[in-house]
Design a protein around this motif. Sequence first.
Motif, mmCIF file in Angstrom:
data_model
loop_
_atom_site.group_PDB
_atom_site.id
_atom_site.type_symbol
_atom_site.label_atom_id
_atom_site.label_comp_id
_atom_site.label_asym_id
_atom_site.label_seq_id
_atom_site.Cartn_x
_atom_site.Cartn_y
_atom_site.Cartn_z
ATOM 1 N N VAL A 38 0.828 -1.208 0.000
ATOM 2 C CA VAL A 38 0.000 0.000 0.000
ATOM 3 C C VAL A 38 0.860 1.253 0.000
ATOM 4 C CG1 VAL A 38 -1.691 1.336 1.306
ATOM 5 C CG2 VAL A 38 -1.951 -1.146 1.110
ATOM 6 N N VAL A 39 1.859 1.299 0.877
ATOM 7 C CA VAL A 39 2.729 2.483 0.962
ATOM 8 C C VAL A 39 3.505 2.674 -0.339
ATOM 9 C CG1 VAL A 39 4.727 3.502 2.122
ATOM 10 C CG2 VAL A 39 2.917 2.409 3.469
ATOM 11 N N GLY A 40 4.086 1.592 -0.849
ATOM 12 C CA GLY A 40 4.890 1.698 -2.068
ATOM 13 C C GLY A 40 4.067 2.142 -3.263
ATOM 14 N N ILE A 41 2.854 1.603 -3.396
ATOM 15 C CA ILE A 41 1.998 1.957 -4.533
ATOM 16 C C ILE A 41 1.517 3.401 -4.430
ATOM 17 C CG2 ILE A 41 -0.264 1.531 -5.577
ATOM 18 C CD1 ILE A 41 0.210 -1.466 -4.929
ATOM 19 N N VAL A 42 0.943 3.767 -3.294
ATOM 20 C CA VAL A 42 0.369 5.106 -3.152
ATOM 21 C C VAL A 42 1.455 6.178 -3.228
ATOM 22 C CG1 VAL A 42 -0.887 6.674 -1.613
ATOM 23 C CG2 VAL A 42 -1.618 4.280 -1.841
ATOM 24 N N PHE A 43 2.567 5.969 -2.523
ATOM 25 C CA PHE A 43 3.625 6.983 -2.528
ATOM 26 C C PHE A 43 4.224 7.157 -3.915
ATOM 27 C CE2 PHE A 43 8.186 8.049 -2.101
ATOM 28 C CZ PHE A 43 8.050 9.331 -1.581
ATOM 29 N N SER A 44 4.489 6.054 -4.588
ATOM 30 C CA SER A 44 5.134 6.170 -5.902
ATOM 31 C C SER A 44 4.205 6.814 -6.921
ATOM 32 C CB SER A 44 5.605 4.795 -6.394
ATOM 33 O OG SER A 44 4.528 3.898 -6.574
ATOM 34 N N PHE A 45 2.899 6.544 -6.838
ATOM 35 C CA PHE A 45 1.970 7.191 -7.760
ATOM 36 C C PHE A 45 1.693 8.639 -7.367
ATOM 37 C CE2 PHE A 45 0.554 2.849 -9.193
ATOM 38 C CZ PHE A 45 0.993 3.026 -10.498
ATOM 39 N N LEU A 46 1.878 8.961 -6.092
ATOM 40 C CA LEU A 46 1.777 10.360 -5.674
ATOM 41 C C LEU A 46 2.873 11.189 -6.352
ATOM 42 C CD1 LEU A 46 0.328 12.412 -3.851
ATOM 43 C CD2 LEU A 46 1.943 11.812 -2.035
ATOM 44 N N LEU A 47 4.049 10.589 -6.535
ATOM 45 C CA LEU A 47 5.118 11.266 -7.264
ATOM 46 C C LEU A 47 4.669 11.558 -8.699
ATOM 47 C CD1 LEU A 47 8.244 9.186 -6.106
ATOM 48 C CD2 LEU A 47 7.218 11.215 -5.052
ATOM 49 N N CYS A 48 3.957 10.604 -9.311
ATOM 50 C CA CYS A 48 3.396 10.840 -10.651
ATOM 51 C C CYS A 48 2.437 12.022 -10.630
ATOM 52 C CB CYS A 48 2.663 9.599 -11.154
ATOM 53 S SG CYS A 48 3.713 8.186 -11.533
ATOM 54 N N GLY A 49 1.613 12.095 -9.594
ATOM 55 C CA GLY A 49 0.656 13.183 -9.482
ATOM 56 C C GLY A 49 1.331 14.545 -9.438
ATOM 57 N N PHE A 50 2.403 14.651 -8.662
ATOM 58 C CA PHE A 50 3.120 15.932 -8.579
ATOM 59 C C PHE A 50 3.715 16.324 -9.926
ATOM 60 C CE2 PHE A 50 3.697 14.892 -3.887
ATOM 61 C CZ PHE A 50 2.761 15.834 -3.477
ATOM 62 N N ILE A 51 4.283 15.351 -10.630
ATOM 63 C CA ILE A 51 4.884 15.660 -11.930
ATOM 64 C C ILE A 51 3.804 15.962 -12.963
ATOM 65 C CG2 ILE A 51 6.237 14.665 -13.829
ATOM 66 C CD1 ILE A 51 8.005 13.330 -11.749
#
Length: 499
Positions: A76-89
Amino acid sequence: MAHAQGAEGSASAAEARPLQIEANGINVISDAERKGKPHDLFWPWFVANVSVLGLSYGAFVLGFGISFWQAVVVGVVGIVFSFLLCGFIAVAGKRGSAPTMVLGRAAFGVRGNKLPSLISWLLTVGWETVLVILATLATATVFERLGWGGGTGTKVIALIVVVALTIFGGVMGFDLIMRMQTVITIVTGALTIVYCILVADHIHWHTVSAIHGGDAQALIGALVFVMTGFGLGWVNAAADYSRYLPRRSSGAGVIGWTTFGSAIAPVFLIIFGLLLAGSSSSLSHAIGLDPIGALANLLPTWFLVPFVIVAVLGLVGGSVLDIYSSGLALLTLGLRVPRFVAALIDGTIMTLGAIYVVFVAHNFVVQFEGFLITLGVPIAAWCGIMLADIALRRRDYAEADLYNPRGRYGDIRWFPAGVIVVGTVIGWGLVTNTNASWLTWQGYLLGPFGLGGKTGAWQYANLGVLVALVIGFVATWAFSRSVVHAQEAAPLEPAAAQV
């Protein structure tokens, strides 16, 4: 100087034209063509990540030697955090109206950006090839189970169909992709739920709950693997779709819908995959050989054809996004061809790579993990740089200067290029891929840094990806502030002034 690659024409209005080849390449999207709302980003990102491959990650993660609950937290942490990086970019796409790798020119310079563009191109071509391979292998496995073949002939036909769908979507471009993804989302979402219902009786909680926990190194290794397999595999394409949104669109909405659309399906799939893989060691082993085909063996015969449909469509949904972005990266590198030609070139490379793996090579998952971690290091360094650069900016991009080496963003900025190189050299020294013979040279810093060497406790922690991400962000945040402020000091050029 003429506008850099991609201004092969433009539509006069913002209506969708799914059956017309997209004329836009890496040019700035005009205000007349910008359309939609942030919630429209849900569809491409959801379908790109709803693939049943997400179930296989349950076996991959448990392979690090951690318990079910540890794996749930890591997943959960790895998926949400890594896709949050996509959101910022993705926010940069709304602010700059150009593809992700073109926007990177603000940080790296117009020609200096060729280094990260090359890395991005390798990553997206690699991913689209992997997804085509998985779709082909899954089809062959199911057909064999049905007694319809499954040998070379089946693989050839499956490969042709999957490649054709992928290239067709990549060549046609944005409008067709958005239309395809909406349809694929509905079909794959519904059939995936049916799949989970049908195989739920294979879950044995007493077996899953008895799995022993792992140490901190195993947790970190699993976390990094999840991050590279999900969000970090998409950060370099994150703005390729948000660039079509109107400028007034909510930045928070772009971040939220990108993250939510990307993460919701993988979170569900990886948890269910953990329950399945944790219930059967033989299933976990089979997933290592054929990640999706192994999942088909759990099904009743009558659902095998729908399973092939959901598996292939889910993988095609991801590969279409990849081939679209890989074509844009190729144009950003300087190839002077229309966007659809770049997509055809990448499709050819993808096809050749898939043919080699499907018909010649073996031990797919080991090479897959090695590919993810190896390219995950430089892309993590790039991601750190871009996140800090985006956070430092207070104004929209000067769009014309993104294509002008003599503009405010400059020709080559050596500092960020050096940060990628340093972050990659250090990062590769802190990861290992000992099962992939071509990557045994990695891990050369685990000994000097007192981490036990290539066979010590930290050998599978893959610290290098996290270290590269931090190096990229911290170095840019600390030393590029004055450069960004200087770039933004001059008034913005109107979009029509592109050269």
